[in-house]
Design a protein around this motif. Structure first.
Motif, PDB file in Angstrom:
ATOM      1  N   ALA A  40     -32.022 -15.880 -18.409  1.00 42.04           N
ATOM      2  CA  ALA A  40     -31.142 -17.091 -18.080  1.00 42.04           C
ATOM      3  C   ALA A  40     -32.405 -18.096 -17.375  1.00 42.04           C
ATOM      4  O   ALA A  40     -32.339 -19.226 -17.490  1.00 42.04           O
ATOM      5  CB  ALA A  40     -30.022 -16.897 -17.254  1.00 42.04           C
ATOM      6  N   GLU A  41     -33.272 -17.678 -16.411  1.00 48.52           N
ATOM      7  CA  GLU A  41     -34.062 -18.282 -15.524  1.00 48.52           C
ATOM      8  C   GLU A  41     -35.169 -18.730 -16.692  1.00 48.52           C
ATOM      9  O   GLU A  41     -35.724 -19.929 -16.414  1.00 48.52           O
ATOM     10  CB  GLU A  41     -34.796 -17.451 -14.646  1.00 48.52           C
ATOM     11  N   THR A  42     -35.829 -17.994 -17.524  1.00 49.10           N
ATOM     12  CA  THR A  42     -36.869 -18.483 -18.420  1.00 49.10           C
ATOM     13  C   THR A  42     -36.415 -18.056 -19.946  1.00 49.10           C
ATOM     14  O   THR A  42     -36.748 -16.961 -20.224  1.00 49.10           O
ATOM     15  CB  THR A  42     -37.961 -17.554 -18.280  1.00 49.10           C
ATOM     16  N   PRO A  43     -35.686 -18.644 -20.624  1.00 54.14           N
ATOM     17  CA  PRO A  43     -35.097 -18.576 -21.959  1.00 54.14           C
ATOM     18  C   PRO A  43     -36.173 -18.372 -22.646  1.00 54.14           C
ATOM     19  O   PRO A  43     -37.373 -18.971 -22.849  1.00 54.14           O
ATOM     20  CB  PRO A  43     -34.442 -19.582 -22.231  1.00 54.14           C
ATOM     21  N   ALA A 103     -32.417 -13.685 -28.991  1.00 49.64           N
ATOM     22  CA  ALA A 103     -33.816 -14.448 -29.223  1.00 49.64           C
ATOM     23  C   ALA A 103     -34.908 -13.250 -28.544  1.00 49.64           C
ATOM     24  O   ALA A 103     -35.833 -13.161 -29.207  1.00 49.64           O
ATOM     25  CB  ALA A 103     -33.804 -15.588 -28.155  1.00 49.64           C
ATOM     26  N   TRP A 104     -34.579 -12.620 -27.495  1.00 52.01           N
ATOM     27  CA  TRP A 104     -35.662 -11.547 -27.288  1.00 52.01           C
ATOM     28  C   TRP A 104     -36.025 -10.642 -28.186  1.00 52.01           C
ATOM     29  O   TRP A 104     -36.988 -10.135 -28.363  1.00 52.01           O
ATOM     30  CB  TRP A 104     -35.174 -10.910 -25.664  1.00 52.01           C
ATOM     31  N   VAL A 105     -35.056  -9.976 -28.990  1.00 52.73           N
ATOM     32  CA  VAL A 105     -35.059  -8.825 -29.949  1.00 52.73           C
ATOM     33  C   VAL A 105     -35.926  -9.466 -31.030  1.00 52.73           C
ATOM     34  O   VAL A 105     -36.880  -8.836 -31.482  1.00 52.73           O
ATOM     35  CB  VAL A 105     -33.687  -8.485 -30.173  1.00 52.73           C
ATOM     36  N   ASP A 106     -35.573 -10.785 -31.519  1.00 50.16           N
ATOM     37  CA  ASP A 106     -36.342 -11.397 -32.502  1.00 50.16           C
ATOM     38  C   ASP A 106     -37.783 -11.488 -32.076  1.00 50.16           C
ATOM     39  O   ASP A 106     -38.630 -11.546 -33.123  1.00 50.16           O
ATOM     40  CB  ASP A 106     -35.613 -12.765 -32.952  1.00 50.16           C
ATOM     41  N   ASN A 107     -38.246 -11.674 -30.867  1.00 46.65           N
ATOM     42  CA  ASN A 107     -39.552 -12.088 -30.458  1.00 46.65           C
ATOM     43  C   ASN A 107     -40.319 -10.440 -30.214  1.00 46.65           C
ATOM     44  O   ASN A 107     -41.553 -10.625 -30.389  1.00 46.65           O
ATOM     45  CB  ASN A 107     -39.529 -12.700 -29.319  1.00 46.65           C
ATOM     46  N   VAL A 108     -39.387  -9.341 -30.164  1.00 45.87           N
ATOM     47  CA  VAL A 108     -40.146  -8.162 -30.023  1.00 45.87           C
ATOM     48  C   VAL A 108     -40.056  -7.359 -31.318  1.00 45.87           C
ATOM     49  O   VAL A 108     -40.861  -6.154 -31.320  1.00 45.87           O
ATOM     50  CB  VAL A 108     -39.811  -7.299 -28.510  1.00 45.87           C
ATOM     51  N   ALA A 109     -39.276  -7.407 -32.285  1.00 40.94           N
ATOM     52  CA  ALA A 109     -39.171  -6.643 -33.403  1.00 40.94           C
ATOM     53  C   ALA A 109     -40.243  -7.411 -34.553  1.00 40.94           C
ATOM     54  O   ALA A 109     -39.931  -7.964 -35.106  1.00 40.94           O
ATOM     55  CB  ALA A 109     -37.833  -6.728 -33.992  1.00 40.94           C
TER      56      ALA A 109
END
Length: 195
Positions: A40-43, A103-109
């Protein structure tokens, strides 16, 4: 020293049940080095066509612009690679994980970094780690047929090699918040006893 990656994904920075749970779980891992990622702080931005192109360009052939496009993804992967335990705040938004966490998942998978394809199928590369999902929901029961949040996260974590997954659930808060929170507290106590 062990390393714990704490990921908060609730849009609420105040009064968030999952943020409280992730903080308590991190505290239960006394002595661990904690990396805190607050979505939330750093999307984390959604992936774009330029991101996909950069990702599928061999590392040695990437332009400086492509390296820059993947820099945050590389940082997120480095945090995962460094962690022994990953604690993920998982509020259930409309039966699923929040967009910030997706979005985090898409960046780490990422093929070649967190998983690879073999003749036998995909193979996760981030093995030997433990994940704890700190789930909170209004009406969705953890593990039920309408729980597309914890089931999705278990699947994606397994896909990248993290198969030791525990859920601490303050689920169905709208039905009985006190009982849900008490159940989650007991689950955290069990984690402490096992540590």
């Amino acid at each position: 020293m062990t390393t714990l990656l704490r990921i908060d994904s609730s849009a609420r920075t105040q009064g968030s049940v999952t943020r409280d749970l992730t903080a308590r779980i991190a505290k239960a891992h006394d002595g661990a080095q904690v990396i805190h990622r607050d979505l939330a702080e750093t999307p984390v931005p959604q992936i774009t066509e330029n991101w996909v192109t950069a990702n599928f360009t061999p590392a040695d052939d990437r332009t400086d612009a492509q390296v820059e496009i993947l820099a945050l993804s590389d940082d997120l992967l480095a945090e995962l690679e460094a962690a022994d335990t990953i604690v993920i705040g998982l509020p259930v938004y409309n039966f699923a994980p929040p967009a910030a966490l997706k979005a985090w998942v898409d960046n780490v998978a990422r093929v070649g970094r967190s998983f690879r394809y073999t003749a036998e199928g995909p193979e996760g590369l981030l093995t030997g780690k433990r994940a704890i999902l700190a789930m909170a929901s209004g009406g969705t029961a953890e593990g039920s047929e309408i729980d597309f949040a914890s089931t999705y996260m278990r699947h994606i974590l397994g896909f990248i090699g993290i198969t030791d997954v525990t859920v601490v659930a303050a689920d169905q808060m709208a039905l009985d918040a006190d009982a849900s929170l008490e159940k989650a507290s007991k689950q955290i106590e069990s984690l402490q006893a096992a540590a």
